[in-house]
Write a protein that holds these residues in place. Structure first.
Motif, short mmCIF file in Angstrom:
data_model
loop_
_atom_site.label_atom_id
_atom_site.label_comp_id
_atom_site.label_asym_id
_atom_site.label_seq_id
_atom_site.Cartn_x
_atom_site.Cartn_y
_atom_site.Cartn_z
N ARG A 1 0.85 -1.18 0.00
CA ARG A 1 0.00 0.00 0.00
C ARG A 1 0.89 1.24 0.00
NH1 ARG A 1 -1.84 -0.58 4.66
NH2 ARG A 1 -3.69 -1.76 4.15
N HIS B 1 -6.77 6.09 7.64
CA HIS B 1 -5.83 5.21 6.95
C HIS B 1 -5.42 4.04 7.83
CE1 HIS B 1 -5.47 8.30 3.90
NE2 HIS B 1 -5.32 9.17 4.86
N GLU C 1 -3.41 5.13 -2.18
CA GLU C 1 -4.35 6.11 -1.64
C GLU C 1 -3.74 7.49 -1.82
OE1 GLU C 1 -5.28 5.27 2.49
OE2 GLU C 1 -5.12 3.12 2.12
N ILE D 1 0.54 5.47 0.46
CA ILE D 1 -0.31 6.62 0.77
C ILE D 1 0.50 7.86 0.41
CG2 ILE D 1 -1.76 7.77 2.46
CD1 ILE D 1 -1.61 5.18 4.17
#
Length: 179
Positions: free
Chosen positions: A5, A59, A36, A7
């Motif tokens: 992931r 988050h 994200e 961000i």
């Protein structure tokens, strides 16, 4: 490893679709990252004490998370890293700063930082600063964070890495550094 992931946090007064942020999101998605890119219009407007809990609630952070922040978003990452209870994989602070870079107050900054807690929350931390940053988010700011946290300090001669009057549509170096 689980699902990777990333961000990506924009800077002060910006949004997720400025400078190299959309390009980086595409590159990371092509590499299999779940990306994200939140929009936080109150970044560096609302005091960090009330702003940070909202960010943390929005988050999920774990060992497969990569954090990227530009300018005010990089400063935000210091607070995020200090206040999470897991160790993320990587954090990239682009044009980041930990002290007031100019005359204007920076509500995103904390008065003090627990540098040991920050360091304990990230496996690999990279600071990318420029010698000629027009906002004071310069190589001296990068060095100050590096001296407290270790990691890697990259010093370039590329302004603010994107801003009004500084098109910066891609950021190949950053793409190569992200694991």
């Amino acid at each position: 490893m689980g699902q990777r992931r990333a961000i990506v946090f924009h800077g002060t007064g910006a949004h997720p679709d400025v400078v190299w942020l959309p390009w980086l999101r595409r590159r990371l998605a092509e590499r299999g990252y779940d990306v994200e890119a939140p929009h936080y219009p109150d970044l560096n407007v609302e005091p960090i004490e009330t702003f940070l809990p909202k960010v943390l609630a929005n988050h999920t952070f774990d060992r497969d998370t990569v954090l990227v922040g530009h300018s005010g978003g990089a400063a935000l990452l210091l607070a995020v890293l200090e206040h999470i209870d897991v160790t993320v994989d990587q954090a990239f602070l682009v044009a980041g700063y930990s002290t007031q870079p100019g005359a204007d107050a920076e509500p995103v900054l904390q008065d003090v930082y627990d540098w040991a807690a920050i360091r304990g929350s990230v496996r690999d931390i990279v600071f990318i600063n420029s010698v000629d940053d027009p906002y004071g988010c310069d190589a001296a700011q990068g060095r100050a964070m590096f001296d407290r946290l270790g990691g890697t300090l990259v010093v370039r001669d590329e302004g603010h890495f994107g801003d009004v009057g500084q098109p910066f549509e891609t950021f190949e170096l950053l793409d190569r550094l992200i694991g």
